[in-house]
Design a protein around this motif. Structure first.
Motif, short mmCIF file in Angstrom:
data_model
loop_
_atom_site.label_atom_id
_atom_site.label_comp_id
_atom_site.label_asym_id
_atom_site.label_seq_id
_atom_site.Cartn_x
_atom_site.Cartn_y
_atom_site.Cartn_z
N ASN A 53 134.23 95.33 -34.21
CA ASN A 53 135.05 94.15 -34.46
C ASN A 53 134.45 92.84 -33.93
OD1 ASN A 53 137.09 95.42 -35.86
ND2 ASN A 53 138.37 95.72 -34.06
N TYR B 128 140.90 98.77 -35.98
CA TYR B 128 140.44 97.86 -37.01
C TYR B 128 141.35 97.94 -38.22
CZ TYR B 128 137.59 95.58 -40.52
OH TYR B 128 137.14 94.75 -41.51
N ASP B 129 142.04 96.87 -38.48
CA ASP B 129 142.87 96.78 -39.67
C ASP B 129 143.87 97.94 -39.76
OD1 ASP B 129 143.40 94.97 -41.66
OD2 ASP B 129 142.04 95.89 -43.12
N GLU C 179 132.36 90.01 -38.62
CA GLU C 179 133.21 90.19 -39.80
C GLU C 179 132.39 90.82 -40.92
OE1 GLU C 179 135.21 86.62 -40.99
OE2 GLU C 179 135.72 86.13 -38.91
#
Length: 171
Positions: A33, A155-156, A36
């Motif tokens: 992370n 992550y997400d 990007e």
């Protein structure tokens, strides 16, 4: 044969090439992370600026093959000369060089550099649970697992578990 040298801004092009066809999950395993997806030259220029120009306890390294072509990359950071510890991260090998021992040789060279040049006693790193090839590579060169870390990265909405590992200089 693998040789190490300090990272140069022109090495960013190799990193971009290595990640251009990678899927997002592989990229997240590498970047934790901190970058990007997809990777850009602007992100790498900022990375160089931080670690090579401003940070005095860390630096970037490039692994070269026998022709002097970049085949690997890693970051050494959080160098603590009082305790003799340093941490590695952002470890990657050119996908075209994988399976030929380049990663193992790069990691052996990195440990040699940390122990013999920097005088460190311990090198640490983290690896994701779902990256058994990387973990096996690290174990082959002398790293041992020291801790399991649940929810190492989120992550997400996807949670990735990981392991902390260390190599200790016995020499």
């Amino acid at each position: 044969m693998i040789r190490l040298r300090p990272y140069k801004p022109s090495d960013a092009w190799s990193l971009l090439e290595w990640w251009k066809d990678a899927d997002e999950e592989a990229f997240i395993k590498w970047s934790c992370n901190k970058f990007e997806y997809p990777l850009s030259i602007e992100q790498l220029d900022g990375y160089f600026s931080l670690w090579c120009l401003r940070e005095d306890s860390g630096w970037l390294m490039t692994a070269l093959d026998e022709r002097g072509k970049p085949v690997g990359h890693f970051l050494m950071r959080l160098a603590d000369y009082e305790t003799g510890t340093i941490r590695m991260g952002f470890i990657v090998v050119d996908p075209r060089a994988r399976g030929r021992g380049c990663g193992k040789e790069m990691m052996r060279q990195a440990l040699w550099y940390a122990f013999r040049i920097l005088g460190m006693k311990k090198v640490t790193l983290g690896v994701f649970k779902n990256n058994p090839q990387a973990k096996a590579c690290y174990e082959t060169v002398g790293f041992t697992e020291t801790a399991f870390v649940a929810e190492y990265v989120n992550y997400d909405g996807v949670v990735y578990d990981g392991y902390e590992m260390e190599a200790v200089d016995h020499g």
